[in-house]
Design a protein around this motif. Structure first.
Motif, mmCIF file in Angstrom:
data_model
loop_
_atom_site.group_PDB
_atom_site.id
_atom_site.type_symbol
_atom_site.label_atom_id
_atom_site.label_comp_id
_atom_site.label_asym_id
_atom_site.label_seq_id
_atom_site.Cartn_x
_atom_site.Cartn_y
_atom_site.Cartn_z
ATOM 1 N N ASN A 412 53.907 27.394 14.593
ATOM 2 C CA ASN A 412 53.620 28.793 14.269
ATOM 3 C C ASN A 412 53.084 28.920 12.851
ATOM 4 N N ALA A 413 53.780 28.292 11.883
ATOM 5 C CA ALA A 413 53.375 28.408 10.484
ATOM 6 C C ALA A 413 52.033 27.715 10.254
ATOM 7 N N PHE A 414 51.868 26.539 10.830
ATOM 8 C CA PHE A 414 50.598 25.824 10.640
ATOM 9 C C PHE A 414 49.429 26.613 11.218
ATOM 10 N N LEU A 415 49.580 27.129 12.416
ATOM 11 C CA LEU A 415 48.480 27.865 13.037
ATOM 12 C C LEU A 415 48.107 29.102 12.232
ATOM 13 N N ARG A 416 49.081 29.744 11.615
ATOM 14 C CA ARG A 416 48.777 30.898 10.776
ATOM 15 C C ARG A 416 47.885 30.482 9.607
ATOM 16 N N HIS A 417 48.235 29.375 8.954
ATOM 17 C CA HIS A 417 47.418 28.870 7.850
ATOM 18 C C HIS A 417 46.036 28.434 8.350
ATOM 19 N N ALA A 418 45.995 27.776 9.493
ATOM 20 C CA ALA A 418 44.731 27.252 10.008
ATOM 21 C C ALA A 418 43.763 28.369 10.380
ATOM 22 N N VAL A 419 44.272 29.405 11.019
ATOM 23 C CA VAL A 419 43.407 30.534 11.401
ATOM 24 C C VAL A 419 42.860 31.224 10.162
ATOM 25 N N ASP A 420 43.696 31.459 9.175
ATOM 26 C CA ASP A 420 43.225 32.105 7.945
ATOM 27 C C ASP A 420 42.184 31.246 7.244
ATOM 28 N N PHE A 421 42.408 29.933 7.193
ATOM 29 C CA PHE A 421 41.452 29.043 6.548
ATOM 30 C C PHE A 421 40.108 29.054 7.283
ATOM 31 N N ALA A 422 40.142 28.931 8.603
ATOM 32 C CA ALA A 422 38.904 28.911 9.378
ATOM 33 C C ALA A 422 38.141 30.223 9.247
ATOM 34 N N ASN A 423 38.852 31.338 9.331
ATOM 35 C CA ASN A 423 38.193 32.646 9.285
ATOM 36 C C ASN A 423 37.693 33.007 7.897
ATOM 37 N N ASP A 424 38.449 32.683 6.868
ATOM 38 C CA ASP A 424 38.190 33.233 5.540
ATOM 39 C C ASP A 424 37.541 32.260 4.567
ATOM 40 N N THR A 425 37.594 30.954 4.852
ATOM 41 C CA THR A 425 37.036 29.969 3.922
ATOM 42 C C THR A 425 35.784 29.296 4.460
ATOM 43 N N LEU A 426 35.809 28.876 5.708
ATOM 44 C CA LEU A 426 34.663 28.158 6.253
ATOM 45 C C LEU A 426 33.522 29.122 6.587
ATOM 46 N N PRO A 427 32.295 28.799 6.185
ATOM 47 C CA PRO A 427 31.156 29.655 6.530
ATOM 48 C C PRO A 427 30.735 29.459 7.982
ATOM 49 N N GLY A 428 30.349 30.528 8.620
ATOM 50 C CA GLY A 428 29.855 30.447 9.986
ATOM 51 C C GLY A 428 30.873 30.863 11.012
ATOM 52 N N THR A 429 30.370 31.348 12.158
ATOM 53 C CA THR A 429 31.244 31.849 13.230
ATOM 54 C C THR A 429 30.729 31.424 14.601
ATOM 55 N N LEU A 430 29.976 30.325 14.666
ATOM 56 C CA LEU A 430 29.399 29.931 15.949
ATOM 57 C C LEU A 430 30.453 29.379 16.898
ATOM 58 N N GLY A 431 31.221 28.381 16.453
ATOM 59 C CA GLY A 431 32.184 27.791 17.359
ATOM 60 C C GLY A 431 33.301 27.077 16.642
ATOM 61 N N ALA A 432 34.452 27.016 17.293
ATOM 62 C CA ALA A 432 35.616 26.300 16.782
ATOM 63 C C ALA A 432 36.330 25.662 17.961
ATOM 64 N N THR A 433 37.092 24.608 17.656
ATOM 65 C CA THR A 433 37.866 23.904 18.677
ATOM 66 C C THR A 433 39.337 23.893 18.266
#
Length: 569
Positions: A412-433
């Motif tokens: 639960n805690a890891f996924l919260r950090h991972a989602v925030d990092f992917a959404n807010d830090t990485l550029p682009g919104t085409l695809g994620a796995t």
């Protein structure tokens, strides 16, 4: 872009000729449009070997190389599969049925979902355990989703128009699929400018689309940036679709001179005609901690490496950042398996223009980067700067994989950090796995559900590389909505999309966490063996050749040979 020295007379004539036939395509009845697609498929089969072989040689290996399977998969098979998807939907409409079964559209948690794959019994058999669901934008009801689907064939046909498709240079099917989308989903005739990197495909495309070319509905032209710039600003061009980078988009819309940035700030584009795009970004692969077996680590390492090294990483959807739990005892085991797979893969080079410079920038930022298998297969196992690192900020478009370790003692805690990092830090919104063990998902169902819902990507693959969504035809392909021409991100709009859905937010793909029969042990059973798109699949080339023939003309007699090859992979 200076076009003063360009001989534009040929381009002017081409625009005039195709534009003059827009009305005839617009009034072509559905039955004839279906017949054209039915006659196109055997033409793809007739040129499949030549098309795939041309791609292999251009990338530096022979057509019988183990790598050649990707040229069949991302070329002829993608084209045949997307054509079959369109035919499935158009034939439903031709017989008086709605594009979608009513039961495929439903509401969950006040949001509308559309089950788009498997769409046929053959889909369920060949890709058993693979599913795809399209999530509609908030506020769209199930009734609206059904009513708006395939508007081109249900009383909302668009005005005759000429589209410019600026072809991509990396995956051979991209240009052809964009042409099909413009023709069939938007009802527009097409001029396709080939990318100089794979202009060798032009004679194959002209053969495949011969009937469309003969009737003036499609034309192919060669050229570089000057020809592209001239066509984008041509008064005879009504709409534009481009696959490339955000820099390509900005050069077209805002220009490249000293006043380009000011034009963007003032929202004064050089062209204001309708413009759709698919522009890539930095795609993450997020791995949730879980009770993995040794076989799970091996299989998922092959999965992750495939998502990076397919096409030498020259994919807009290539996994560039592997997001791992810092506290998980499986993190190092997974990385060791990834290293093993990287070392075992056959040698190849990063062929796409500029790759050497982009990989050099990674080496400069990470002098201790690991090299596996050949000089361009890079692994950076622990990126500590999560904001200014070149692997975080720029799409490398080459065979370099970076690893980011995030905190979180629980899934639960890891996924919260991972989602925030992917959404807010990485550029682009085409695809994620997102890779998550079935037992982890069962024990932390709400955390996984929330992660899937909150990841802002046009395609999210759960235990499935999101790039598979490019291939299926039924799955809309594009960036998560919200980008603007001033902040283009991964682009605007969706292509492919055989059901021609409007108001799409994203697609959620799912695949078995483990292949058959081991899925029985994970609680996620299916009949699917190791997928043929895996870089480690030893029979992939034979399997995909048989799959192409089956997809073009399904038959029970073709199944034994296809299954025999698939099961040996």
């Amino acid at each position: 872009m200076n076009t003063s020295a360009l001989d534009s007379s040929f381009l002017d004539r081409t625009v005039a000729d195709v534009r003059g036939n827009a009305e005839s395509w617009s009034t072509t009845p559905l039955t004839e449009r279906i017949a054209l697609l039915e006659r196109l498929q055997p033409r793809v089969l007739a040129r499949a070997a030549e098309m795939a072989g041309a791609g292999s040689r251009a990338k530096g290996y022979e057509p019988d190389s183990p790598w050649a399977a990707e040229d069949w998969m991302g070329g002829p098979w993608a084209l045949v599969q997307n054509t079959a998807a369109l035919l499935h939907v158009l034939r439903r409409i031709a017989t008086g049925r709605d594009p979608l079964d009513a039961k495929a559209v439903h509401e969950e948690n006040s949001c509308t979902r559309v089950d788009v794959f498997p769409a046929t019994g053959w889909d369920a058999l060949l890709l058993n355990g693979f599913t795809a669901q399209v999530w509609m934008r908030p506020g769209v009801t199930a009734e609206q989703a059904r009513a708006r689907a395939a508007g081109e064939y249900r009383g909302k046909r668009g005005d005759p128009a000429l589209a410019l498709v600026l072809g991509a240079g990396n995956v051979s099917a991209i240009t052809a699929l964009d042409i099909l989308h413009k023709l069939y989903a938007e009802g527009q005739v097409v001029i396709a400018k080939m990318n100089p990197v794979n202009a060798y495909l032009r004679p194959h495309f002209e053969y495949v689309f011969a009937e469309f070319v003969e009737r003036g509905w499609v034309r192919f032209v060669d050229g570089g940036a000057a020809e592209g710039a001239y066509l984008t600003r041509h008064d005879g061009i009504d709409t534009i679709h481009v696959t490339g980078s955000d820099r390509t988009h900005d050069a077209i819309v805002w220009g490249t001179d000293e006043t380009a940035e000011q034009r963007r700030r003032d929202d004064l584009p050089l062209i204001a005609k309708p413009f759709s795009s698919e522009l890539g970004g930095v795609s993450p692969c997020i791995v949730a901690p879980g009770p993995w077996s040794d076989a799970d680590f091996r299989f998922q390492a092959e999965h992750i490496v495939t998502s990076k090294m397919n096409n030498s990483g020259h994919n807009c959807i290539a996994s560039q950042i592997l997001v791992l739990p810092r506290a998980w005892d499986g993190t190092e085991r997974l990385l060791d398996e990834i290293r093993r797979v990287l070392r075992a893969l056959p040698a190849r080079t990063d062929y796409y223009p500029g790759a050497a410079g982009r990989l050099a920038a990674v080496r400069e930022a990470h002098p201790q980067a690991e090299t596996h298998g050949d000089d361009c297969r890079l692994l950076v196992p622990d990126i500590t700067d999560h904001h200014d690192d070149v692997l975080i900020t720029d799409e490398v478009f080459g065979s370099a994989l970076g690893v980011v370790r995030l905190p979180g003692a629980t899934p639960n805690a890891f996924l919260r950090h991972a989602v925030d990092f992917a959404n807010d830090t990485l550029p682009g919104t085409l695809g994620a796995t997102l890779i998550v063990h079935p037992k982890t998902e069962k024990a932390h169902r709400e955390a996984v559900r929330t992660a899937i819902a909150e990841l802002r990507y046009g395609t999210l693959g759960v235990n499935c590389w999101s790039g598979v969504g490019f291939l299926l035809g039924f799955t809309p392909w594009g960036a998560f909505p919200g980008h603007t021409r001033q902040d283009i991100g991964s682009g605007i709009g969706f292509v492919h999309n055989a059901f021609m859905l409007e108001d799409v937010e994203k697609t959620v793909l799912r695949a078995p966490f483990a292949p058959a029969p081991r899925g029985l042990l994970t609680g996620d059973p299916s009949l699917s063996p190791r997928p043929p798109y895996f870089a480690t699949n030893s029979t992939a080339l034979t399997t995909v050749k048989r799959l192409i023939r089956f997809t073009a003309a399904p038959s029970l007699v073709k199944l034994p040979a296809l299954f025999a090859s698939a099961l040996r992979g």
